[in-house]
Design a protein around this motif. Structure first.
Motif, PDB file in Angstrom:
ATOM      1  N   LYS A 197      -8.209   2.444   4.138  1.00 57.20           N
ATOM      2  CA  LYS A 197      -9.645   2.235   3.999  1.00 57.20           C
ATOM      3  C   LYS A 197      -9.927   0.896   3.311  1.00 57.20           C
ATOM      4  O   LYS A 197      -9.407   0.603   2.236  1.00 57.20           O
ATOM      5  CB  LYS A 197     -10.290   3.361   3.198  1.00 57.20           C
ATOM      6  CG  LYS A 197     -11.820   3.270   3.169  1.00 57.20           C
ATOM      7  CD  LYS A 197     -12.448   4.513   2.580  1.00 57.20           C
ATOM      8  CE  LYS A 197     -13.974   4.428   2.657  1.00 57.20           C
ATOM      9  NZ  LYS A 197     -14.632   5.656   2.156  1.00 57.20           N
ATOM     10  N   ASN A 219     -13.709   4.266   7.788  1.00 58.89           N
ATOM     11  CA  ASN A 219     -12.493   3.718   7.185  1.00 58.89           C
ATOM     12  C   ASN A 219     -12.500   2.198   7.144  1.00 58.89           C
ATOM     13  O   ASN A 219     -11.701   1.595   6.425  1.00 58.89           O
ATOM     14  CB  ASN A 219     -11.248   4.233   7.918  1.00 58.89           C
ATOM     15  CG  ASN A 219     -10.158   4.680   6.969  1.00 58.89           C
ATOM     16  OD1 ASN A 219     -10.458   5.178   5.879  1.00 58.89           O
ATOM     17  ND2 ASN A 219      -8.903   4.530   7.355  1.00 58.89           N
ATOM     18  N   LEU A 249       2.947   2.139   2.442  1.00 60.24           N
ATOM     19  CA  LEU A 249       2.961   2.679   3.797  1.00 60.24           C
ATOM     20  C   LEU A 249       4.163   2.146   4.567  1.00 60.24           C
ATOM     21  O   LEU A 249       4.587   1.007   4.374  1.00 60.24           O
ATOM     22  CB  LEU A 249       1.678   2.298   4.539  1.00 60.24           C
ATOM     23  CG  LEU A 249       0.357   2.806   3.933  1.00 60.24           C
ATOM     24  CD1 LEU A 249      -0.829   2.197   4.665  1.00 60.24           C
ATOM     25  CD2 LEU A 249       0.299   4.328   3.988  1.00 60.24           C
ATOM     26  N   LEU A 261       0.819  -1.215   0.000  1.00 63.60           N
ATOM     27  CA  LEU A 261       0.000   0.000   0.000  1.00 63.60           C
ATOM     28  C   LEU A 261       0.855   1.268   0.000  1.00 63.60           C
ATOM     29  O   LEU A 261       0.314   2.382   0.016  1.00 63.60           O
ATOM     30  CB  LEU A 261      -0.929   0.001   1.220  1.00 63.60           C
ATOM     31  CG  LEU A 261      -1.984  -1.108   1.269  1.00 63.60           C
ATOM     32  CD1 LEU A 261      -2.707  -1.089   2.618  1.00 63.60           C
ATOM     33  CD2 LEU A 261      -2.978  -0.975   0.126  1.00 63.60           C
ATOM     34  N   HIS A 270      -8.956  -1.938   4.423  1.00 62.89           N
ATOM     35  CA  HIS A 270      -7.862  -2.880   4.691  1.00 62.89           C
ATOM     36  C   HIS A 270      -7.680  -3.122   6.191  1.00 62.89           C
ATOM     37  O   HIS A 270      -6.613  -3.582   6.620  1.00 62.89           O
ATOM     38  CB  HIS A 270      -6.551  -2.351   4.100  1.00 62.89           C
ATOM     39  CG  HIS A 270      -6.568  -2.212   2.615  1.00 62.89           C
ATOM     40  ND1 HIS A 270      -6.445  -3.283   1.758  1.00 62.89           N
ATOM     41  CD2 HIS A 270      -6.726  -1.111   1.827  1.00 62.89           C
ATOM     42  CE1 HIS A 270      -6.506  -2.866   0.504  1.00 62.89           C
ATOM     43  NE2 HIS A 270      -6.674  -1.551   0.514  1.00 62.89           N
ATOM     44  N   TRP A 323      -5.816   6.664   8.306  1.00 61.61           N
ATOM     45  CA  TRP A 323      -5.105   6.900   7.060  1.00 61.61           C
ATOM     46  C   TRP A 323      -5.986   6.495   5.874  1.00 61.61           C
ATOM     47  O   TRP A 323      -6.531   5.365   5.850  1.00 61.61           O
ATOM     48  CB  TRP A 323      -3.819   6.085   7.012  1.00 61.61           C
ATOM     49  CG  TRP A 323      -2.719   6.561   7.911  1.00 61.61           C
ATOM     50  CD1 TRP A 323      -2.695   7.704   8.656  1.00 61.61           C
ATOM     51  CD2 TRP A 323      -1.482   5.888   8.165  1.00 61.61           C
ATOM     52  NE1 TRP A 323      -1.516   7.793   9.351  1.00 61.61           N
ATOM     53  CE2 TRP A 323      -0.749   6.695   9.075  1.00 61.61           C
ATOM     54  CE3 TRP A 323      -0.924   4.696   7.719  1.00 61.61           C
ATOM     55  CZ2 TRP A 323       0.514   6.334   9.528  1.00 61.61           C
ATOM     56  CZ3 TRP A 323       0.331   4.328   8.170  1.00 61.61           C
ATOM     57  CH2 TRP A 323       1.051   5.140   9.068  1.00 61.61           C
ATOM     58  N   GLU A 365      -5.214   5.467   2.984  1.00 60.25           N
ATOM     59  CA  GLU A 365      -4.700   4.274   2.307  1.00 60.25           C
ATOM     60  C   GLU A 365      -5.169   2.973   2.968  1.00 60.25           C
ATOM     61  O   GLU A 365      -5.148   1.907   2.336  1.00 60.25           O
ATOM     62  CB  GLU A 365      -3.170   4.294   2.280  1.00 60.25           C
ATOM     63  CG  GLU A 365      -2.557   5.448   1.504  1.00 60.25           C
ATOM     64  CD  GLU A 365      -2.351   6.683   2.376  1.00 60.25           C
ATOM     65  OE1 GLU A 365      -1.607   7.578   1.920  1.00 60.25           O
ATOM     66  OE2 GLU A 365      -2.902   6.746   3.500  1.00 60.25           O
TER      67      GLU A 365
END
Length: 359
Positions: A173, A218, A156, A154, A175, A169, A171
């Protein structure tokens, strides 16, 4: 130690051995008194605890005292129902685990008052509850499990992920693995931990609920029906992060997982105390008291420290170096009674928030 496994609510029993002592030919049922058959130097323990915790504490108690222990294992609900059904003729001596304020409220007349002299060895936050429940170990309710491989996919950096706030975060969402606080005790503990630390600390206020609303968004509709699916799903790479609890997450690290990282949120992490209590009318009440005294003693706490559960005596550190010392964690203390009082209300509010987030 003789181990008796409860198979169903009807209390059909099958016997297996764990630890030392006992005989595989022995059987027990709700209609028989295992304690009466074993003589006075015995103790019958009802427990929902894991094998690792049972095997760390019971043989150590037997060796220290010479008392022979029979462990009847089953889920908390089944054991509490059994104790209630046996209250006219108690068969067990101790409920080891599965004791918390809500259980005491549901079964107020099923347990004896007892405060161990060793209770003063524990921090005041974890000392005896209402003169009945003694606390022997701590369950970490704030454990964020990260799959470093999925984070990399991702884009990150897992080292930057340190807090509840980081669960927002963009990114991440869709997960994130989370359980249902309306049905899962570990997910409920996570919700109350968030409410404790994400607004004005200790206030459980609307600012905290604002965070919960953003967090629910999220999740992107992900809410799992089993706590084990959370940490297993993260370990298997289905999710980047999981909102879980400490014991099984550390267990994955102990078992050799190299792509996982355990994060204790910087805003504050709660450890809820696990409880033990003497069953009212226990056939071996004095031995039950000795058992609680042992669990709270330095020797008993050091036995617990060999597992991935934390001793209630926070001055005693776990023996595995994979468990982060309390001195390196921002430990928060939950208002247990206040949370219990608002449980139904908060569970419904969570359900409404999550439902709205996926509409």
């Amino acid at each position: 130690m003789k181990r008796v496994l409860s198979v169903a609510l009807g209390f059909m029993m099958a016997v297996s051995l764990a630890g030392c002592g006992g005989s595989s030919s022995d059987t027990a049922s709700a209609g028989s008194s295992a304690a009466a058959d074993s003589g006075d130097n015995t103790l019958v323990v009802y427990s929902p605890n894991t094998d690792s915790l049972i095997n760390a504490t019971i043989p150590a108690f037997e060796q220290a005292t010479g008392i022979k222990v029979e462990v009847i294992s089953a889920g908390t609900g089944d054991l509490q129902t059994r104790i209630d059904s046996e209250k006219e003729n108690p068969q067990g001596d101790v409920m080891f685990g599965g004791m918390n304020p809500s259980q005491l409220e549901k079964y107020p007349d099923n347990f004896e008052e007892y405060t161990s002299p060793n209770d003063t060895l524990l921090p005041k936050e974890y000392q005896n509850y209402k003169g009945i429940i003694s606390h022997y170990c701590l369950d970490g309710s704030a454990a964020l499990l990260v799959n470093t491989d999925v984070f990399a996919e991702l884009g990150l950096n897992p080292d930057d992920f340190t807090s509840y706030e980081d669960l927002l975060w963009p990114e991440l969402k869709g997960h994130i693995a989370m359980g249902d606080p309306a049905n899962s005790s570990s997910a409920w503990a996570e919700l109350t931990n968030m409410l404790l630390v994400m607004g004005t600390p200790g206030e459980y206020d609307e600012d905290a609920w604002t965070f919960v609303e953003e967090f629910a968004k999220n999740l992107d509709g992900i809410m799992l029906d089993s706590s084990s699916k959370i940490y297993k799903g993260v370990a298997d790479g289905e999710y980047a992060a999981g909102v879980s609890y400490e014991d099984p997450c550390v267990g994955l690290l102990v078992d050799g997982a190299t792509n996982l990282k355990l994060v204790y949120p910087s805003e504050g992490a709660v450890w809820l105390p696990a409880g033990v209590a003497i069953i009212k009318g226990a056939p071996h009440e004095e031995n039950a008291k000795k058992f609680i005294d042992f669990l709270l003693s330095d020797e008993g706490q050091q036995a617990i420290a060999t597992t991935t559960a934390r001793p209630a005596n926070t001055s005693i550190q776990n023996t595995t170096d994979l468990m982060t010392p309390f001195s390196e964690i921002n430990v928060a203390y939950e208002d247990i009674d206040y949370c219990a009082e608002h449980k139904a209300e908060w569970q419904q509010r969570w359900t409404d928030i999550f439902t709205s987030s996926v509409e």
